[in-house]
Every structure is written in C-alpha cells, then in structure tokens.
Design a protein around this motif. Structure first.
Motif, PDB file in Angstrom:
ATOM      1  N   PRO A 134       7.633  43.675 111.400  1.00  0.00           N
ATOM      2  CA  PRO A 134       6.833  42.649 112.084  1.00  0.00           C
ATOM      3  C   PRO A 134       6.143  41.723 111.088  1.00  0.00           C
ATOM      4  O   PRO A 134       5.740  42.138 110.002  1.00  0.00           O
ATOM      5  N   GLU A 135       6.008  40.454 111.468  1.00  0.00           N
ATOM      6  CA  GLU A 135       5.467  39.438 110.577  1.00  0.00           C
ATOM      7  C   GLU A 135       3.960  39.265 110.773  1.00  0.00           C
ATOM      8  O   GLU A 135       3.386  39.702 111.775  1.00  0.00           O
ATOM      9  N   SER A 136       3.339  38.572 109.827  1.00  0.00           N
ATOM     10  CA  SER A 136       1.888  38.399 109.855  1.00  0.00           C
ATOM     11  C   SER A 136       1.412  37.580 111.048  1.00  0.00           C
ATOM     12  O   SER A 136       0.260  37.694 111.459  1.00  0.00           O
ATOM     13  N   CYS A 137       2.295  36.755 111.607  1.00  0.00           N
ATOM     14  CA  CYS A 137       1.929  35.968 112.785  1.00  0.00           C
ATOM     15  C   CYS A 137       2.082  36.778 114.069  1.00  0.00           C
ATOM     16  O   CYS A 137       2.027  36.215 115.163  1.00  0.00           O
ATOM     17  N   LEU A 138       2.275  38.098 113.938  1.00  0.00           N
ATOM     18  CA  LEU A 138       2.446  39.042 115.056  1.00  0.00           C
ATOM     19  C   LEU A 138       3.802  38.866 115.714  1.00  0.00           C
ATOM     20  O   LEU A 138       3.960  39.135 116.904  1.00  0.00           O
ATOM     21  N   GLN A 139       4.783  38.449 114.939  1.00  0.00           N
ATOM     22  CA  GLN A 139       6.132  38.279 115.455  1.00  0.00           C
ATOM     23  C   GLN A 139       6.977  39.517 115.168  1.00  0.00           C
ATOM     24  O   GLN A 139       7.085  39.964 114.029  1.00  0.00           O
ATOM     25  N   ALA A 140       7.580  40.052 116.238  1.00  0.00           N
ATOM     26  CA  ALA A 140       8.628  41.064 116.103  1.00  0.00           C
ATOM     27  C   ALA A 140       9.912  40.418 116.587  1.00  0.00           C
ATOM     28  O   ALA A 140       9.970  39.884 117.700  1.00  0.00           O
ATOM     29  N   TYR A 141      10.960  40.420 115.755  1.00  0.00           N
ATOM     30  CA  TYR A 141      12.211  39.778 116.132  1.00  0.00           C
ATOM     31  C   TYR A 141      13.363  40.745 115.863  1.00  0.00           C
ATOM     32  O   TYR A 141      13.386  41.476 114.882  1.00  0.00           O
ATOM     33  N   GLU A 142      14.344  40.754 116.782  1.00  0.00           N
ATOM     34  CA  GLU A 142      15.483  41.669 116.691  1.00  0.00           C
ATOM     35  C   GLU A 142      16.723  41.017 117.289  1.00  0.00           C
ATOM     36  O   GLU A 142      16.631  40.185 118.205  1.00  0.00           O
ATOM     37  N   GLU A 143      17.864  41.398 116.799  1.00  0.00           N
ATOM     38  CA  GLU A 143      19.124  40.957 117.399  1.00  0.00           C
ATOM     39  C   GLU A 143      19.345  41.716 118.693  1.00  0.00           C
ATOM     40  O   GLU A 143      19.209  42.936 118.756  1.00  0.00           O
ATOM     41  N   GLN A 144      19.722  40.973 119.755  1.00  0.00           N
ATOM     42  CA  GLN A 144      19.943  41.579 121.058  1.00  0.00           C
ATOM     43  C   GLN A 144      21.435  41.698 121.363  1.00  0.00           C
ATOM     44  O   GLN A 144      22.290  41.392 120.522  1.00  0.00           O
ATOM     45  N   ALA A 145      21.746  42.141 122.567  1.00  0.00           N
ATOM     46  CA  ALA A 145      23.133  42.441 122.934  1.00  0.00           C
ATOM     47  C   ALA A 145      24.064  41.233 122.824  1.00  0.00           C
ATOM     48  O   ALA A 145      25.269  41.397 122.587  1.00  0.00           O
ATOM     49  N   ASP A 146      23.530  40.026 122.983  1.00  0.00           N
ATOM     50  CA  ASP A 146      24.366  38.830 122.912  1.00  0.00           C
ATOM     51  C   ASP A 146      24.599  38.361 121.476  1.00  0.00           C
ATOM     52  O   ASP A 146      25.202  37.308 121.249  1.00  0.00           O
ATOM     53  N   GLY A 147      24.096  39.143 120.500  1.00  0.00           N
ATOM     54  CA  GLY A 147      24.302  38.803 119.104  1.00  0.00           C
ATOM     55  C   GLY A 147      23.302  37.806 118.550  1.00  0.00           C
ATOM     56  O   GLY A 147      23.399  37.421 117.380  1.00  0.00           O
TER      57      GLY A 147
END
Length: 435
Positions: A339-352
């Motif tokens: 997770p990033e300092s701006c409170l961002q959690a990012y992940e690749e999803q089923a659609d790629g």
C-alpha cells in the motif's frame, strides 16, 4: 516588498472567503476534497529582483525551496542570495517571520526551531549549518567534505502564541515535552527546563516525551513538573505521538504505560517500535509482529514490522502478502503490492487490469494502477498525449474523480496544488475530513 504584500492580501481574501477550509492536522483522515482558490497569471519573463512578486513566482517554480511544515505553515525563501533569507508564512498568506532566517524546522506540534547563520567556518565541530555545492539551500545535519559550513544559533517559535520564546537561544542540544523546552550541551549559558515565556523553571536536564518529562530512568513528571509515577524498573522512551512510555519487565520485555503508570495492555512485548493516534506497532513475546489498538487490542498479526502510512492507517506483511489496516481493522490482505502513502492499495484483477481499492466501499472499483501521491486519500494519474500531459486526481475514499484536465505543469506543496497552462495557473487547496 510591495508586490509580496499585495499577493499575500489576495491569498488572505481568497481563503477567508472559503469557510471551513482550515482544519487541524493530527486526527485520522476519513475524506478528502478540493477547494478552488482562484486563477492567477504567471509572469511570462522574470521581473527584476527588486520588484518581482516573489511569493507568487515561487509558487510556480520547480525547486523554489518552499517547504511545508504541517498544520498550514510554510517555510518560504525570500529574494536575494543571503544565507539568512527564509521566512515563515501561514496558508492564508500571513507572514509570521520575516525573510531573515537560514532554516526553519518542526520541533513538535507547538514549536518550530529557527536557525540563524552567523559566519562561515572550516571547523566541523563548531558548525551548525551547511550548504552543498549542488544546492544553495541551507541544511542541518552531517556535512561532507567540500560543503560550506556556518556557525549559528537556534531560536524557538511558538505557533500557539505566534511569537518567539523570549530571547531563548540554543545550540544543537534541545528537546521539548510539548509546552516545556529542555536545553543542554554546548553554547548554553544556563542549561535547564524553560517554559513558553523563556523563563527557566528548573535546573534539571531531564529527557522529554510527548506531554511528560523523564528523570532517568525511574520517574515521570508532567509539564507542571509534578511527579506522576515512580517505577521499580527502568523506563524507556519510544516514538509515541500520544505520550506512552515503556516499562521494562523481568523477563526481558516491556509493558506499555501512560504517565501515571497505567498499562495500555495486559500483555508484555519484546519490543515496541512506535505509536501514533492510539495504534502501536510491536513485537510480541512469541516473536510475531502485531498491530495494536488502544481500544480494540490486536488488529493484525504479521511476519514483518507494521509501518504507519498515516495516522490510523498501517501496513504489514505475512506469508500470503501485504496487509492493509485502517482505523477499524484490516481493510485488505493477501496483497501483492505494498500500500502507498496516499492510502492506495492497487492490484491486478481478473480482467488483467490494475484497480485501486475504494476505501469507503471495500471494492476494487477504481481503474487506476500505482499513481502519484498527493497526500492521504488523494492520488494523481498522468498520461502523456500529443498536446501535453493529461492529469486525473482521484479521491481514494470514494473513488470519485476530483479534477481532470490537460496541464503543462503540476506543482504540489503541502495542501496547495498549482495547475499551469501557458501563463494561467489554477490554484486548489486540499481539504481533509477527520474523525
């Protein structure tokens, strides 16, 4: 100077015309929005130094040297090349300290340390400040061979009373419990404890924590110098925004206590790393890393030390991936990306494709990968086009787009954002909601 004051008056008018835009920092952020301050024309060519609108020009200048000191205060360089040319401004444009200092730094929520350079020196032992060959900005810390060294002294500025703490002058050896200042070391004629008026209230040179003083290593005093607790084992400070302290126990661990000796938790811990806003990162006696809440106990357990992103928001890691924790517990786990300092959690999803987690809904609904942090809850995604850069500012709490457009330049300092096209610059202020 006339132009400087003119622009400050513009800022004061704009900010006072927007009710409720100022908020105290230090609470847990739960929302973010943008308030447009206005639009300004950037000078097409630099004006002569004596007449230039210095404050305004600095806003748009990369590497201008403006530094954010939290809670709406800014360290701003003045015109000229003098070593003592830094001033202090509020976000509303009020100048609290003239362009006369070499460096301004935060000491705690109440005080700023204000550095003044006096003369150059080649003796590292007597140097207080330095400048590198690659930068004209003055720094304090560890100079290298070839840096320009300066003697100097330190004063303390009280943000609550909007004034310097009397005529108090210090060297590098100082600390504060919040209201009180403790001075010791070289250059101090009368070491001891001083109040907000610069009056010496004690000859003692005790250690300081947030809201307390520690007489090594058994007695805790409040800021009225009243004895609050005497320990039968040694007491140890740690990074704590709420004023907790560690009491050693016989089996080699620690108990977390307050100024009166009351335990925050029944359990003992092998190590306690930090506390912010009632949340503790610690190492349990069984060797596991834990994130604790003073109200709710254990929020998460991991294989690595938990790290604070912002008050109330932390991340850790276990055998399944990263763990993202918010004020009420785990927000997301088994994450591949930190997770990033701006409170961002990012992940690749089923659609790629990569998506960002919307904090208020817990859904991976914001189609954005890792972006540029613009402060807690606010991220910026930039795409390059033939006509320039296209910028989108997202609210991580709601997933909404707060601002979108083509801009040649984007500057972000503290809680102010400048978006420039040609000679026109739009100015926005970041407004936070807290709990």
């Amino acid at each position: 100077m006339k132009n400087i004051l003119s622009f400050i008056l513009v800022l004061i008018f704009v900010f006072t015309a927007v009710p409720g835009v100022l908020a105290d920092e230090g609470a847990i952020v739960t929302g973010v929005s943008l308030v447009k301050v206005g639009e300004y024309e950037v000078p097409a060519e630099p004006a002569v130094e004596q007449a230039r609108n210095h404050w305004e020009e600095l806003m748009y200048a990369v590497g201008s040297g403006i530094e954010y000191l939290d809670d709406g205060y800014y360290s701003v360089p003045g015109p000229g090349a003098d070593v003592n040319r830094i001033g202090l401004f509020t976000e509303e444009g009020e100048q609290l300290i003239p362009f006369e200092t070499a460096l301004i730094k935060r000491l705690n929520s109440r005080y700023l340390t204000v550095y003044y350079a006096t003369e150059k020196t080649e003796n590292r032992q007597e140097a207080l400040l330095y400048a590198t060959d690659s930068s004209s900005w003055i720094m304090q810390g560890h100079p290298r061979e070839g840096d320009t060294l300066y003697k100097g002294y330190i004063r303390f500025y009280d943000l609550e009373l909007k004034r310097f703490v009397g005529d108090l002058i210090a060297s590098e050896m100082y600390s504060s419990s919040g209201r009180l200042l403790v001075l010791k070391g070289k250059g101090i004629e009368e070491p001891g404890i001083y109040d907000e008026n610069g009056v010496k209230v004690s000859d003692n040179k005790w250690e300081t924590g947030n809201g307390f003083l520690l007489k090594p290593q058994k007695e805790l005093y409040d800021e009225e110098l009243n004895l609050r607790y005497t320990s039968d084992t040694s007491l140890q400070k740690f990074t704590s925004g709420s004023g907790y302290i560690l009491k050693s126990v016989k089996d080699g661990g620690y108990r977390i206590i307050d100024i009166d000796g009351n335990a925050a938790f029944e359990e003992e811990y092998k190590s306690v790393y930090e506390e912010q806003a009632g949340y503790f990162s610690a190492l349990a006696m069984d060797g596991s890393y834990v994130l604790l809440s003073a109200e709710k106990g254990v929020l998460a357990t991991g294989k690595e030390r938990f790290t604070c992103l912002n008050d109330g928001y932390w991340y850790g890691k276990d055998e399944n991936g990263y763990i993202f924790i918010g004020p009420d517990g785990i927000i997301a786990e088994n994450l591949k990306n930190r997770p990033e300092s701006c409170l961002q959690a990012y992940e690749e999803q089923a659609d790629g494709k990569e998506y960002t987690l919307v904090l208020n809904t817990g859904e991976w609904a914001l189609q954005a990968g890792r972006a540029i942090s613009m402060g807690p809850g606010l991220l910026r995604e930039t795409t390059h086009t033939k006509n320039g850069d296209h910028h989108i500012l997202y609210d991580v709490f709601t997933g909404e787009t707060l601002l979108e457009g083509d801009y040649e330049k984007v500057y972000f300092v503290g809680r102010l954002i400048w978006l420039q096209n040609g000679t026109t610059c739009e100015v926005y202020r970041v407004q936070y909601q807290y709990r």
